[in-house]
Design a protein around this motif. Sequence first.
Motif, PDB file in Angstrom:
ATOM      1  N   UNK A   1       0.853  -1.190   0.000  1.00 11.89           N
ATOM      2  CA  UNK A   1       0.000   0.000   0.000  1.00 11.89           C
ATOM      3  C   UNK A   1       0.880   1.227   0.000  1.00 11.89           C
ATOM      4  N   UNK A   2       0.577   2.150  -0.893  1.00 10.76           N
ATOM      5  CA  UNK A   2       1.368   3.367  -0.954  1.00 10.76           C
ATOM      6  C   UNK A   2       0.459   4.561  -0.773  1.00 10.76           C
ATOM      7  N   UNK A   3       0.734   5.377   0.221  1.00  4.80           N
ATOM      8  CA  UNK A   3      -0.001   6.630   0.374  1.00  4.80           C
ATOM      9  C   UNK A   3       0.986   7.749   0.133  1.00  4.80           C
ATOM     10  N   UNK A   4       0.596   8.758  -0.626  1.00  2.00           N
ATOM     11  CA  UNK A   4       1.512   9.881  -0.822  1.00  2.00           C
ATOM     12  C   UNK A   4       1.079  10.992   0.112  1.00  2.00           C
TER      13      UNK A   4
ATOM     14  N   UNK B   1       2.980   0.934   8.538  1.00  2.00           N
ATOM     15  CA  UNK B   1       3.166   0.128   7.322  1.00  2.00           C
ATOM     16  C   UNK B   1       3.041   0.929   6.033  1.00  2.00           C
ATOM     17  N   UNK B   2       2.763   2.232   6.144  1.00  2.00           N
ATOM     18  CA  UNK B   2       2.638   3.044   4.924  1.00  2.00           C
ATOM     19  C   UNK B   2       3.963   3.704   4.576  1.00  2.00           C
ATOM     20  N   UNK B   3       4.191   3.775   3.268  1.00  2.00           N
ATOM     21  CA  UNK B   3       5.395   4.463   2.802  1.00  2.00           C
ATOM     22  C   UNK B   3       4.975   5.793   2.178  1.00  2.00           C
TER      23      UNK B   3
ATOM     24  N   UNK C   1      10.592   5.677   4.163  1.00  2.00           N
ATOM     25  CA  UNK C   1       9.897   5.072   5.308  1.00  2.00           C
ATOM     26  C   UNK C   1       9.459   3.634   5.029  1.00  2.00           C
ATOM     27  N   UNK C   2      10.272   2.898   4.311  1.00  2.00           N
ATOM     28  CA  UNK C   2       9.873   1.549   3.905  1.00  2.00           C
ATOM     29  C   UNK C   2      10.052   0.530   5.033  1.00  2.00           C
TER      30      UNK C   2
END
Length: 315
Positions: free
Chosen positions: A2-5, A180-182, A251-252
Amino acid sequence: MVVATESNPGRIEKIRELEIPVIDLSGKKSEVARLIVKACEEYGFFKLINHGVPHHIIKKMEDEAFEFFDQPLPDKMRVGSANPFGYGSKNIGLGGDKGELEYLLLQTNQDCIVSTSKFRCAVSSYVGCVRELACKILELIARGLGVPPSFFSHLLRRLDSDSLLRLNHYPPVTYPLQRGHTTIGFGEHSDPQILTLLRSNGVPGLQISLGNSNWVSVAPDPHAFCVNIGDVLQAMTNGRFISVRHRAMANTLPDQSRLSLVFFGAPPPEVVITCPPQLIKKNEPLYRAFTWAEYKSHTYAHRLGETRLDHFKIA
Ligand SMILES: C=C1C[C@]23C[C@@]1(O)CC[C@H]2[C@@]12CC[C@H](O)[C@@](C)(C(=O)O1)[C@H]2[C@@H]3C(=O)O
Ligand SMILES: O=C(O)CCC(=O)C(=O)O
Ligand SMILES: [Fe+2]
């Protein structure tokens, strides 16, 4: 994944974990050349193993880079700000692009702006090795394409080559992010130069684009180099090779910093970029001739994500 910007925290993009080509440089030359050309045509990207760059040279560069970024901000700023060479933090280029990183941008044919002799020595050994590796790869590419061996590599070997070294440091982000978000560390772009050699520590982050928001995560491998085609090599192959769009996530992994060491192999400023006739064959040329100086000034006048080679397309 999951990727949030930061700008669009609810947006979810498709992230694939695909088999990226891994090429063993210790293999038979003709086969290695064939595989490299295939990877450059299909992805514009591959991982290179058994590359021959000594571990102690990479380690010395990585240790020096971490030591540099560990310093208090005023000490880092002493090298000057990155416009275009020096220390930068969160701002990329001069057009308002932002990233979750700090970095050091160094010219490879000038005196190093960091004054400590152990840092300069690490840069000089590292750049010497990666430049040689980039030339070796370009010579294999020339072999695979059937052009003279030094057709591309002589541009990097020239003393006035405009090649760069970039050290990117992605610390864990300090603003609140869901577990868990990058987030985007270095936004989507292609590299303008001929060839890029990137090496990172064991923290993930690099992703390559297959188009249409189809991103592929590149598993980190501190023993490998990630090689990608730049815009100039796309132009010199009349679009046969892809200047792959890529980005880096931050932030991985919880509380872990990512460090990438990136060498950009570039021609000297006055060199005219054209595609040799044997690579055009029956096709029409896609791009007009331009100098690297012209391309670079177009690049620096535009934003990171620009598809800048389009500007040089023959209508
Ligand atoms: C926003 C920008 C930063 C950049 C110059 C540019 O105007 C557009 C291209 C950017 C890029 C991407 C690849 C490399 O990291 C880089 C050094 C390069 O040659 O082009 C950066 C430039 C930069 O950070 O100064
Ligand atoms: O740090 C990374 O993995 C990518 C950096 C990058 O693409 C660049 O510096 O041009
Ligand atoms: Fe890049």
